[in-house]
Design a protein around this motif. Sequence first.
Motif, PDB file in Angstrom:
ATOM      1  N   SER A   1      24.452 -39.386 138.971  1.00  0.00           N
ATOM      2  CA  SER A   1      23.829 -38.366 139.806  1.00  0.00           C
ATOM      3  C   SER A   1      23.921 -38.767 141.280  1.00  0.00           C
ATOM      4  CB  SER A   1      22.374 -38.174 139.391  1.00  0.00           C
ATOM      5  OG  SER A   1      21.755 -37.255 140.253  1.00  0.00           O
TER       6      SER A   1
ATOM      7  N   THR B   1      27.510 -38.460 142.327  1.00  0.00           N
ATOM      8  CA  THR B   1      27.877 -37.053 142.493  1.00  0.00           C
ATOM      9  C   THR B   1      27.303 -36.513 143.799  1.00  0.00           C
ATOM     10  OG1 THR B   1      27.868 -36.769 140.093  1.00  0.00           O
ATOM     11  CG2 THR B   1      27.755 -34.777 141.421  1.00  0.00           C
ATOM     12  N   GLN B   2      26.052 -36.886 144.102  1.00  0.00           N
ATOM     13  CA  GLN B   2      25.440 -36.444 145.362  1.00  0.00           C
ATOM     14  C   GLN B   2      26.193 -37.012 146.554  1.00  0.00           C
ATOM     15  OE1 GLN B   2      21.365 -37.634 145.140  1.00  0.00           O
ATOM     16  NE2 GLN B   2      20.718 -35.798 143.996  1.00  0.00           N
ATOM     17  N   CYS B   3      26.568 -38.261 146.442  1.00  0.00           N
ATOM     18  CA  CYS B   3      27.306 -38.919 147.532  1.00  0.00           C
ATOM     19  C   CYS B   3      28.664 -38.235 147.710  1.00  0.00           C
ATOM     20  CB  CYS B   3      27.482 -40.403 147.212  1.00  0.00           C
ATOM     21  SG  CYS B   3      28.248 -41.312 148.577  1.00  0.00           S
TER      22      CYS B   3
ATOM     23  N   ALA C   1      29.412 -35.180 146.903  1.00  0.00           N
ATOM     24  CA  ALA C   1      29.153 -33.840 147.439  1.00  0.00           C
ATOM     25  C   ALA C   1      28.909 -33.905 148.942  1.00  0.00           C
ATOM     26  CB  ALA C   1      27.963 -33.214 146.718  1.00  0.00           C
ATOM     27  N   ILE C   2      28.152 -34.917 149.376  1.00  0.00           N
ATOM     28  CA  ILE C   2      27.883 -35.081 150.818  1.00  0.00           C
ATOM     29  C   ILE C   2      29.179 -35.359 151.570  1.00  0.00           C
ATOM     30  CG2 ILE C   2      26.788 -36.595 152.514  1.00  0.00           C
ATOM     31  CD1 ILE C   2      24.435 -36.866 150.495  1.00  0.00           C
TER      32      ILE C   2
END
Length: 134
Positions: free
Chosen positions: A21, A24-26, A28-29
């Motif tokens: 997670s 994935t957030q990293c 996406a950023i």
Amino acid sequence: MDPSTMSGEGARSLRADGTRSASTQCAAIVLNQTLRLEIQLLENSLSINKLEKQIMVQNLEITNLQEKNSFLEQKVLEMEGKHESELESMKMEKLEMLELLLKQRTITGELEKHPSTVMGNSDHATSDDRITLL
């Protein structure tokens, strides 16, 4: 759920999910920032293209003005030459007129000195002779 109360496999699974997670957030950023930078790059490229077009238009206008200026300068030089020539011609004409006036005054002065001679000769002179006297 508290990881200390979970079995080892369950805790590992939560940690893996959390890592995925976060990863994935990293991602996406990073992707979001990359897209923003690409958009800025495209906007800058568009602005540069517009400025280059404006410069080309201005350069064309400058070239046209330089051509018109050269044409007008040439016309002015031609007019100056023509006026200079006309002025010289007028000066020459003035000198000729002054010479003629001087001759006329000289003849008039001579005629005034000898009025009786002119009067006496005028009776016998033809019209052509009278013109020659003047």
